[in-house]
Motif scaffolding. Structure first.
Motif, PDB file in Angstrom:
ATOM      1  N   SER A 146       0.883  -1.281  -0.078  1.00  8.20           N
ATOM      2  CA  SER A 146      -0.059  -0.058   0.070  1.00  8.20           C
ATOM      3  C   SER A 146       0.951   1.172  -0.200  1.00  8.20           C
ATOM      4  O   SER A 146       1.905   1.226   0.768  1.00  8.20           O
ATOM      5  N   VAL A 147       0.408   2.150  -0.648  1.00  6.28           N
ATOM      6  CA  VAL A 147       1.191   3.479  -0.571  1.00  6.28           C
ATOM      7  C   VAL A 147       0.469   4.498   0.306  1.00  6.28           C
ATOM      8  O   VAL A 147      -0.781   4.732  -0.019  1.00  6.28           O
ATOM      9  N   GLY A 148       1.241   5.011   1.235  1.00  2.00           N
ATOM     10  CA  GLY A 148       0.423   6.080   2.077  1.00  2.00           C
ATOM     11  C   GLY A 148       0.692   7.540   1.649  1.00  2.00           C
ATOM     12  O   GLY A 148      -0.235   8.603   2.154  1.00  2.00           O
ATOM     13  N   GLU A 149       1.938   7.786   1.048  1.00  2.00           N
ATOM     14  CA  GLU A 149       1.994   9.092   0.760  1.00  2.00           C
ATOM     15  C   GLU A 149       2.885   9.368  -0.640  1.00  2.00           C
ATOM     16  O   GLU A 149       3.905   8.320  -0.883  1.00  2.00           O
ATOM     17  N   ILE A 150       2.427  10.483  -1.461  1.00  2.22           N
ATOM     18  CA  ILE A 150       3.287  10.378  -2.626  1.00  2.22           C
ATOM     19  C   ILE A 150       3.810  11.905  -2.581  1.00  2.22           C
ATOM     20  O   ILE A 150       2.722  12.770  -2.450  1.00  2.22           O
ATOM     21  N   LYS A 151       5.083  12.494  -2.865  1.00  2.00           N
ATOM     22  CA  LYS A 151       5.274  13.738  -2.755  1.00  2.00           C
ATOM     23  C   LYS A 151       6.125  14.112  -4.307  1.00  2.00           C
ATOM     24  O   LYS A 151       6.664  13.197  -4.813  1.00  2.00           O
ATOM     25  N   TYR A 152       5.244  15.024  -4.809  1.00  2.00           N
ATOM     26  CA  TYR A 152       5.772  15.564  -6.274  1.00  2.00           C
ATOM     27  C   TYR A 152       6.013  17.207  -6.100  1.00  2.00           C
ATOM     28  O   TYR A 152       5.060  17.831  -5.752  1.00  2.00           O
ATOM     29  N   ASN A 153       7.110  17.584  -6.062  1.00  2.00           N
ATOM     30  CA  ASN A 153       7.484  18.904  -5.800  1.00  2.00           C
ATOM     31  C   ASN A 153       6.915  19.567  -4.582  1.00  2.00           C
ATOM     32  O   ASN A 153       7.006  18.965  -3.434  1.00  2.00           O
ATOM     33  N   ASN A 154       6.014  20.497  -4.778  1.00  2.00           N
ATOM     34  CA  ASN A 154       5.368  20.978  -3.582  1.00  2.00           C
ATOM     35  C   ASN A 154       3.847  20.204  -3.308  1.00  2.00           C
ATOM     36  O   ASN A 154       3.289  20.737  -2.176  1.00  2.00           O
ATOM     37  N   LEU A 171       0.639  14.170  -1.417  1.00  2.00           N
ATOM     38  CA  LEU A 171      -0.768  13.630  -1.605  1.00  2.00           C
ATOM     39  C   LEU A 171      -0.672  12.366  -0.343  1.00  2.00           C
ATOM     40  O   LEU A 171       0.121  11.642  -0.595  1.00  2.00           O
ATOM     41  N   LYS A 172      -1.549  12.515   0.311  1.00  2.00           N
ATOM     42  CA  LYS A 172      -1.819  11.420   1.519  1.00  2.00           C
ATOM     43  C   LYS A 172      -3.096  10.497   1.305  1.00  2.00           C
ATOM     44  O   LYS A 172      -4.112  11.115   1.140  1.00  2.00           O
ATOM     45  N   PHE A 173      -2.784   9.326   1.509  1.00  2.00           N
ATOM     46  CA  PHE A 173      -3.868   8.444   1.291  1.00  2.00           C
ATOM     47  C   PHE A 173      -4.394   7.639   2.491  1.00  2.00           C
ATOM     48  O   PHE A 173      -3.358   7.104   3.130  1.00  2.00           O
ATOM     49  N   ASN A 174      -5.588   7.482   2.501  1.00  3.53           N
ATOM     50  CA  ASN A 174      -6.150   6.620   3.573  1.00  3.53           C
ATOM     51  C   ASN A 174      -5.609   6.811   5.098  1.00  3.53           C
ATOM     52  O   ASN A 174      -5.531   5.853   5.740  1.00  3.53           O
ATOM     53  N   ASP A 175      -5.296   8.115   5.466  1.00  2.00           N
ATOM     54  CA  ASP A 175      -4.797   8.295   6.880  1.00  2.00           C
ATOM     55  C   ASP A 175      -3.716   7.344   7.277  1.00  2.00           C
ATOM     56  O   ASP A 175      -3.523   6.907   8.405  1.00  2.00           O
ATOM     57  N   GLY A 176      -2.965   7.001   6.323  1.00  4.68           N
ATOM     58  CA  GLY A 176      -1.649   6.232   6.574  1.00  4.68           C
ATOM     59  C   GLY A 176      -1.753   4.940   6.822  1.00  4.68           C
ATOM     60  O   GLY A 176      -0.955   4.035   7.371  1.00  4.68           O
ATOM     61  N   GLU A 177      -3.258   4.344   6.501  1.00  2.00           N
ATOM     62  CA  GLU A 177      -3.554   2.898   6.889  1.00  2.00           C
ATOM     63  C   GLU A 177      -3.658   2.310   5.327  1.00  2.00           C
ATOM     64  O   GLU A 177      -3.890   2.922   4.640  1.00  2.00           O
ATOM     65  N   PRO A 178      -3.362   0.853   5.333  1.00  2.00           N
ATOM     66  CA  PRO A 178      -3.381   0.150   3.922  1.00  2.00           C
ATOM     67  C   PRO A 178      -5.076   0.565   3.643  1.00  2.00           C
ATOM     68  O   PRO A 178      -5.773   0.340   4.869  1.00  2.00           O
ATOM     69  N   GLU A 179      -5.136   0.615   2.288  1.00  2.00           N
ATOM     70  CA  GLU A 179      -6.543   0.736   1.862  1.00  2.00           C
ATOM     71  C   GLU A 179      -7.119  -0.632   1.598  1.00  2.00           C
ATOM     72  O   GLU A 179      -6.458  -1.695   1.670  1.00  2.00           O
ATOM     73  N   GLU A 180      -8.528  -0.709   1.833  1.00  2.00           N
ATOM     74  CA  GLU A 180      -9.177  -1.953   1.829  1.00  2.00           C
ATOM     75  C   GLU A 180      -8.988  -3.076   0.635  1.00  2.00           C
ATOM     76  O   GLU A 180      -8.730  -4.040   0.820  1.00  2.00           O
ATOM     77  N   LEU A 181      -9.032  -2.282  -0.477  1.00  3.30           N
ATOM     78  CA  LEU A 181      -8.538  -3.080  -1.637  1.00  3.30           C
ATOM     79  C   LEU A 181      -7.288  -3.654  -1.698  1.00  3.30           C
ATOM     80  O   LEU A 181      -7.173  -4.717  -1.961  1.00  3.30           O
ATOM     81  N   ALA A 182      -6.337  -2.886  -1.207  1.00  8.44           N
ATOM     82  CA  ALA A 182      -4.984  -3.606  -1.164  1.00  8.44           C
ATOM     83  C   ALA A 182      -5.066  -4.679  -0.171  1.00  8.44           C
ATOM     84  O   ALA A 182      -4.219  -5.628  -0.544  1.00  8.44           O
ATOM     85  N   ILE A 183      -5.526  -4.588   0.918  1.00  7.27           N
ATOM     86  CA  ILE A 183      -5.690  -5.423   1.903  1.00  7.27           C
ATOM     87  C   ILE A 183      -6.241  -6.986   1.376  1.00  7.27           C
ATOM     88  O   ILE A 183      -5.702  -7.845   1.486  1.00  7.27           O
TER      89      ILE A 183
END
Ligand code: COI
Length: 360
Positions: free
Chosen positions: A307-315, A318-330
């Motif tokens: 699962s990816v929790g965060e993606i940084k691109y320049n400024n 992007l944060k996903f799912n409050d730092g928890e693995p997403e249901e579909l990934a689980i």
């Protein structure tokens, strides 16, 4: 079928594995090896004790990188059977890498037979705790000793085995990834589709930069415009949007992941819409701000589903799912393990059993 010679150690069949296996740090006792020459083709097949290689300093793989590898896994099921996950897909991919690098292909049936023999001999090394497996590293490299640039005539093929746990130190916790737009990993029609050492060497500097900023992996953009998302360091990437799951289409620069193909198949089997298409980093950012991104995850043999929790691109952060693995990934992770550990009927024919001598 060519004959395999067996030079086996006389040893106890129990192995004490450390509690934390990490990834690729300990190796089993035996390897499979064979040699290639234009006169004899692949010959000299042997399963023998793991030992140091002795190579001439002019061996061509060292200077010109003519080499390819694979990564696949064997699993021990609850009733002590041993399963390989889609070995034929891995050897097909190895042969595709070999063709691109002017190296001889291996006979896939023979390679699978040799692999089964080796894994059967080393079955006591297969770990059984959740998420653990025996990682299999077949590789092929050029051995001619001369410094002119041309395809080698002679090669060696080896299969090395290592009991592994989770690939990332985070385990199943979401990883943080940094988008790289200064360096590129590969360009279309280059070697990005091949599993060749140079692609990994090309990734190291960016991975170090990411690591120093606290990121586990790099998200690569395409090598021409640095606009389209391609893949993550050691994984293919999937973006779960509200009405579709998107994964970058295989444009020539992206590895044809076996886990990627399996996940696409599973998701479609579950009735989800999966589109293999171009997706730009700008589109991802826009979809994120529009509230359309349900989750992001990577797929790979080593990582399985991450699962990816965060993606940084320049400024942009992007944060996903409050730092928890997403249901579909689980759900995908659990289902992949169900197939791999033989806990559900293999309705897609993805696994192959390793014959085990009746004495165990
Ligand atoms: C794999 O997922 O098998 C890989 O080859 C990634 C890697 C550890 C290089």
């Amino acid at each position: 079928m060519k004959n395999i010679r067996y030079e086996l150690l006389n040893r106890e069949n129990n192995v004490n594995l450390p509690p934390e296996l990490g990834f690729g740090q300990i190796f089993t006792d035996h390897v499979f090896e064979m040699d290639y020459s234009p006169e004899q083709g692949w010959h000299n097949s042997v399963i023998k004790p793991l030992s140091q290689l002795s190579v001439h300093p002019a061996a061509m793989f060292i200077h010109y990188g003519q080499a390819a590898f694979e990564g696949m896994k064997a699993f021990k099921t609850d009733n002590n059977q041993v399963l390989l996950f889609r070995p034929e897909r891995h050897f097909i991919r190895l042969n595709n890498s070999a063709k691109r690098l002017c190296m001889p292909e291996v006979d896939i049936d023979f390679a699978i037979h040799a692999l089964k023999e080796l894994v059967s001999i080393e079955r006591h090394w297969i770990p059984t705790r959740k998420g653990e497996a025996l990682y299999i590293r077949p590789f092929l490299f050029a051995l001619d000793t001369q410094l002119g640039v041309r395809p080698s005539r002679t090669y060696k093929f080896i299969i090395l085995l290592t009991p592994v746990g989770a690939y990332y130190p985070e385990g199943f916790k979401p990883v943080k990834i940094l988008v790289q737009d200064e360096y590129v990993r590969t360009v279309r029609k280059g070697m990005g589709e091949c599993k060749t050492p140079g692609n990994y060497a090309a990734s190291l500097l960016a991975a170090e930069i990411a690591r120093k900023e606290g990121y586990t992996q790099v998200l690569w953009l395409d090598g021409v415009e640095q606009k389209y998302i391609e893949e993550v360091g050691t994984m293919n990437i999937f973006i779960h949007l509200k009405d579709e799951v998107v994964t970058p289409k295989l444009t020539g620069g992206i590895l044809h992941g076996v886990t990627r193909a399996s996940v696409i198949h599973l998701l479609r089997d579950w009735g989800l819409t999966v589109n293999e298409r171009l997706i730009s980093i700008d589109e991802l950012i826009q979809q994120y701000h529009n509230g359309n991104v349900m989750g992001v995850f990577g797929t790979g043999t080593a990582a399985v589903i991450s699962s990816v929790g965060e993606i940084k691109y320049n400024n942009e952060l992007l944060k996903f799912n409050d730092g928890e693995p997403e249901e579909l990934a689980i759900k995908l992770f659990d289902e992949m393990l169900n197939f791999q550990y033989g806990r559900i009927p293999d309705r897609f024919g993805w696994t192959q059993q390793v014959p085990i001598p009746v004495s165990i």
